[in-house]
Motif scaffolding. Structure first.
Motif, PDB file in Angstrom:
ATOM      1  N   PRO A  32      26.136 -14.605 -37.843  1.00 44.74           N
ATOM      2  CA  PRO A  32      24.799 -14.080 -37.551  1.00 44.74           C
ATOM      3  C   PRO A  32      24.158 -13.483 -38.806  1.00 44.74           C
ATOM      4  O   PRO A  32      24.870 -13.064 -39.725  1.00 44.74           O
ATOM      5  CB  PRO A  32      25.052 -12.979 -36.512  1.00 44.74           C
ATOM      6  CG  PRO A  32      26.448 -13.154 -36.047  1.00 44.74           C
ATOM      7  CD  PRO A  32      27.199 -13.854 -37.124  1.00 44.74           C
ATOM      8  N   PRO A  33      22.828 -13.426 -38.846  1.00 44.01           N
ATOM      9  CA  PRO A  33      22.140 -12.861 -40.022  1.00 44.01           C
ATOM     10  C   PRO A  33      22.368 -11.363 -40.124  1.00 44.01           C
ATOM     11  O   PRO A  33      22.371 -10.666 -39.112  1.00 44.01           O
ATOM     12  CB  PRO A  33      20.669 -13.173 -39.733  1.00 44.01           C
ATOM     13  CG  PRO A  33      20.576 -13.334 -38.246  1.00 44.01           C
ATOM     14  CD  PRO A  33      21.899 -13.887 -37.804  1.00 44.01           C
ATOM     15  N   GLN A  34      22.579 -10.875 -41.340  1.00 44.87           N
ATOM     16  CA  GLN A  34      22.764  -9.441 -41.578  1.00 44.87           C
ATOM     17  C   GLN A  34      21.409  -8.821 -41.937  1.00 44.87           C
ATOM     18  O   GLN A  34      20.380  -9.481 -41.815  1.00 44.87           O
ATOM     19  CB  GLN A  34      23.796  -9.244 -42.695  1.00 44.87           C
ATOM     20  CG  GLN A  34      25.152  -9.869 -42.370  1.00 44.87           C
ATOM     21  CD  GLN A  34      25.770  -9.281 -41.097  1.00 44.87           C
ATOM     22  OE1 GLN A  34      25.969  -8.088 -40.994  1.00 44.87           O
ATOM     23  NE2 GLN A  34      26.047 -10.135 -40.112  1.00 44.87           N
ATOM     24  N   THR A  35      21.438  -7.582 -42.412  1.00 52.94           N
ATOM     25  CA  THR A  35      20.204  -6.851 -42.744  1.00 52.94           C
ATOM     26  C   THR A  35      19.267  -7.687 -43.627  1.00 52.94           C
ATOM     27  O   THR A  35      19.710  -8.226 -44.648  1.00 52.94           O
ATOM     28  CB  THR A  35      20.583  -5.536 -43.475  1.00 52.94           C
ATOM     29  OG1 THR A  35      21.493  -4.845 -42.635  1.00 52.94           O
ATOM     30  CG2 THR A  35      19.367  -4.669 -43.734  1.00 52.94           C
ATOM     31  N   GLU A  37      18.100 -10.529 -43.207  1.00 51.26           N
ATOM     32  CA  GLU A  37      18.345 -11.976 -43.206  1.00 51.26           C
ATOM     33  C   GLU A  37      17.842 -12.617 -41.906  1.00 51.26           C
ATOM     34  O   GLU A  37      17.658 -11.939 -40.895  1.00 51.26           O
ATOM     35  CB  GLU A  37      19.847 -12.266 -43.341  1.00 51.26           C
ATOM     36  CG  GLU A  37      20.415 -11.823 -44.676  1.00 51.26           C
ATOM     37  CD  GLU A  37      21.933 -11.982 -44.764  1.00 51.26           C
ATOM     38  OE1 GLU A  37      22.470 -11.697 -45.837  1.00 51.26           O
ATOM     39  OE2 GLU A  37      22.575 -12.364 -43.753  1.00 51.26           O
ATOM     40  N   ARG A  39      18.456 -16.261 -39.438  1.00 52.78           N
ATOM     41  CA  ARG A  39      19.186 -17.528 -39.235  1.00 52.78           C
ATOM     42  C   ARG A  39      18.177 -18.545 -38.704  1.00 52.78           C
ATOM     43  O   ARG A  39      17.425 -18.252 -37.776  1.00 52.78           O
ATOM     44  CB  ARG A  39      20.338 -17.336 -38.256  1.00 52.78           C
ATOM     45  CG  ARG A  39      21.240 -18.563 -38.163  1.00 52.78           C
ATOM     46  CD  ARG A  39      22.603 -18.239 -37.542  1.00 52.78           C
ATOM     47  NE  ARG A  39      22.509 -17.625 -36.230  1.00 52.78           N
ATOM     48  CZ  ARG A  39      23.568 -17.159 -35.549  1.00 52.78           C
ATOM     49  NH1 ARG A  39      24.801 -17.248 -36.052  1.00 52.78           N
ATOM     50  NH2 ARG A  39      23.404 -16.617 -34.366  1.00 52.78           N
ATOM     51  N   GLY A  80      17.987 -10.632 -38.514  1.00 52.69           N
ATOM     52  CA  GLY A  80      18.865  -9.483 -38.708  1.00 52.69           C
ATOM     53  C   GLY A  80      18.076  -8.181 -38.716  1.00 52.69           C
ATOM     54  O   GLY A  80      16.838  -8.189 -38.616  1.00 52.69           O
ATOM     55  N   GLU A  81      18.812  -7.086 -38.887  1.00 49.73           N
ATOM     56  CA  GLU A  81      18.203  -5.756 -38.893  1.00 49.73           C
ATOM     57  C   GLU A  81      17.151  -5.639 -39.987  1.00 49.73           C
ATOM     58  O   GLU A  81      17.325  -6.173 -41.085  1.00 49.73           O
ATOM     59  CB  GLU A  81      19.323  -4.749 -39.185  1.00 49.73           C
ATOM     60  CG  GLU A  81      19.271  -3.504 -38.354  1.00 49.73           C
ATOM     61  CD  GLU A  81      20.425  -2.597 -38.740  1.00 49.73           C
ATOM     62  OE1 GLU A  81      21.563  -2.948 -38.364  1.00 49.73           O
ATOM     63  OE2 GLU A  81      20.172  -1.587 -39.426  1.00 49.73           O
ATOM     64  N   ARG A 133      27.901 -16.766 -45.342  1.00 50.96           N
ATOM     65  CA  ARG A 133      27.742 -16.823 -43.871  1.00 50.96           C
ATOM     66  C   ARG A 133      28.354 -18.106 -43.306  1.00 50.96           C
ATOM     67  O   ARG A 133      28.352 -18.318 -42.108  1.00 50.96           O
ATOM     68  CB  ARG A 133      26.260 -16.764 -43.474  1.00 50.96           C
ATOM     69  CG  ARG A 133      25.522 -15.561 -43.997  1.00 50.96           C
ATOM     70  CD  ARG A 133      25.837 -14.287 -43.246  1.00 50.96           C
ATOM     71  NE  ARG A 133      25.252 -13.152 -43.958  1.00 50.96           N
ATOM     72  CZ  ARG A 133      25.910 -12.379 -44.809  1.00 50.96           C
ATOM     73  NH1 ARG A 133      27.198 -12.576 -45.050  1.00 50.96           N
ATOM     74  NH2 ARG A 133      25.298 -11.399 -45.444  1.00 50.96           N
TER      75      ARG A 133
END
Ligand code: NAD
Ligand code: ZN
Length: 380
Positions: A32-35, A37, A39, A80-81, A133
């Motif tokens: 999953p996409p992080q801060t 980021e 997808r 992401g966040e 990722r």
């Protein structure tokens, strides 16, 4: 929210395990996409020389296994966040360079060379945490240019995504995420020819023909195409190129040939070859007093540009450009609109189409120098 948000997505990706060897279709896991980021589900991607160059890995430190691909169009699957300007379902173009909107470059009207997200060909991981990722059986696979679009799903920094008109056909506007915008912007944003002026284009590959398309849109009356490969001339007629010169047909420097044809030189020139002799000719063929030359091609790292300073004192200007001076997030949506408004023609750049499972065919075509852009359909 999509049903896959927060989960690892297993999907197909074309993995490059070794320099110069055919890509292998693999099942990869996309985290999953992080801060900051996002997808995205890639719908279409195309092949550009930069993919081929790093896949061949002749001039640089090889980084394998890697998922290549950077010219593409897709749809946001989840964010992401901290991502506030994109949401699930948005149509986007991933770009190999970014726009953080906060650094000195992003704040400058003149630059598109973002400090944070500027192209980095050596990095195979995400900026946020220095990790990949993508994985296969828990082993990480390297990213490429922060985009890695030869995968059904990919994770990209939100600053490298241009949100575009959802009505734009993704199988065509995908080519705007690299080479075509580079050539087009070099003419429209940097050379800026006036209506009725003369423009010389050095190198009639996809980038040079996009520069010619820019000259056509700007209303240039003469567009002179220069290439060592005469096979390029027929195709270039579709791009408004009015005259052709093959430097090999002349026993004097091509800049002199051009000066004689144009009463002293062209108003503008755009160099799209990456070869130093063409760069010098592109500069020396512009008219004194007002001529502007723009360099786009990426030369060998040891190449040196030599000209007599008097050529500059005689009021010629030389400039260089990166990604056609476009800021990816701010400016690309309006380039897509130029296509939607029928000002910019994209179909003529698309000479081949293949399914994702046939991606190696796109490499073969480019290696043989056939065609301009090959669109890869991710759903076939
Ligand atoms: P391409 O190989 O398809 O086309 C280059 C053309 O130049 C060929 O047709 C070749 O025959 C011709 N050529 C080579 N040497 C020449 C010479 N001395 N005189 C006249 N013609 C000559 O390449 P492309 O995909 O169109 O890319 C062109 C260049 O743009 C490359 O160097 C690429 O790395 C560069 N590029 C720059 C940026 C940027 O942001 N500055 C972005 C993308 C690509
Ligand atoms: Zn920035």
């Amino acid at each position: 929210m999509s049903s896959t948000a927060g989960l690892v997505i297993p999907c197909k990706a074309a993995v490059s395990w070794e320099a110069g060897k055919p890509l292998v279709m693999e099942q990869v896991e996309v985290a999953p996409p992080q801060t900051m980021e996002v997808r995205i589900k890639i719908k279409y991607t195309s092949l550009c020389h930069t993919d081929l160059y790093f896949w061949e890995a002749k001039g640089q430190a090889p980084l394998f296994p890697r998922i290549f691909g950077h010219e593409a169009a897709g749809i946001v699957e989840s964010v992401g966040e901290g991502v506030s300007d994109l949401q699930t379902g948005d149509h986007v173009l991933p770009v190999f360079t970014g726009e953080c909107k906060e650094c000195a470059h992003c704040k400058s009207e003149e630059s598109n060379m973002c400090d944070l997200l500027r192209i980095n060909t050596d990095r195979g991981v995400m900026l946020t945490d220095g990790k990949s990722r993508f994985s296969i059986d828990g082993k990480p696979i390297n990213h490429f240019l922060g985009t890695s679009t030869f995968s059904e799903y990919t994770v990209v920094h939100s600053g490298c995504l241009a949100k575009i008109n959802p009505l734009a056909p993704l199988d065509r506007v995908c080519i705007l995420s690299c080479g075509i915008s580079t050539g087009l912007g070099a003419t429209l944003n940097v050379a800026k020819p006036k209506k009725g002026s003369s423009v010389a284009i050095f190198g009639l590959g996809a980038v040079g023909l996009a520069a010619a398309e820019g000259a056509r849109i700007a209303g240039a009356s003469r567009i002179i195409g220069i290439d060592l490969n005469p096979n390029r001339f027929e195709e270039a007629k579709k791009f408004g190129v009015t005259e052709f010169i093959n430097p090999k047909d002349h026993d004097r420097p091509v800049q002199q040939v051009i000066a004689d044809m144009t009463d002293g030189g062209v108003d503008r020139s755009v160099e799209c070859t990456g070869h130093i002799e063409a760069m010098v000719s592109a500069f020396e063929c512009v008219h004194d007093g007002w001529g502007v030359a723009v360099l786009v091609g990426v030369p060998n790292k040891d190449a040196v540009f030599m000209t007599k300073p008097i050529n500059l004192l005689n009021e010629r200007t030389i400039k260089g450009t990166f990604f056609g001076n476009y800021k990816p997030r701010t400016d690309l949506p309006s380039v897509v609109e130029m296509y939607m408004n029928k000002k910019l023609e994209l179909e003529k750049f698309i000479t081949h189409r293949v399914s994702f499972s046939d991606i190696n065919r796109a490499f073969e075509l480019m290696l043989r120098g056939e065609g301009l852009r090959c669109i890869i359909n991710m759903e076939e």
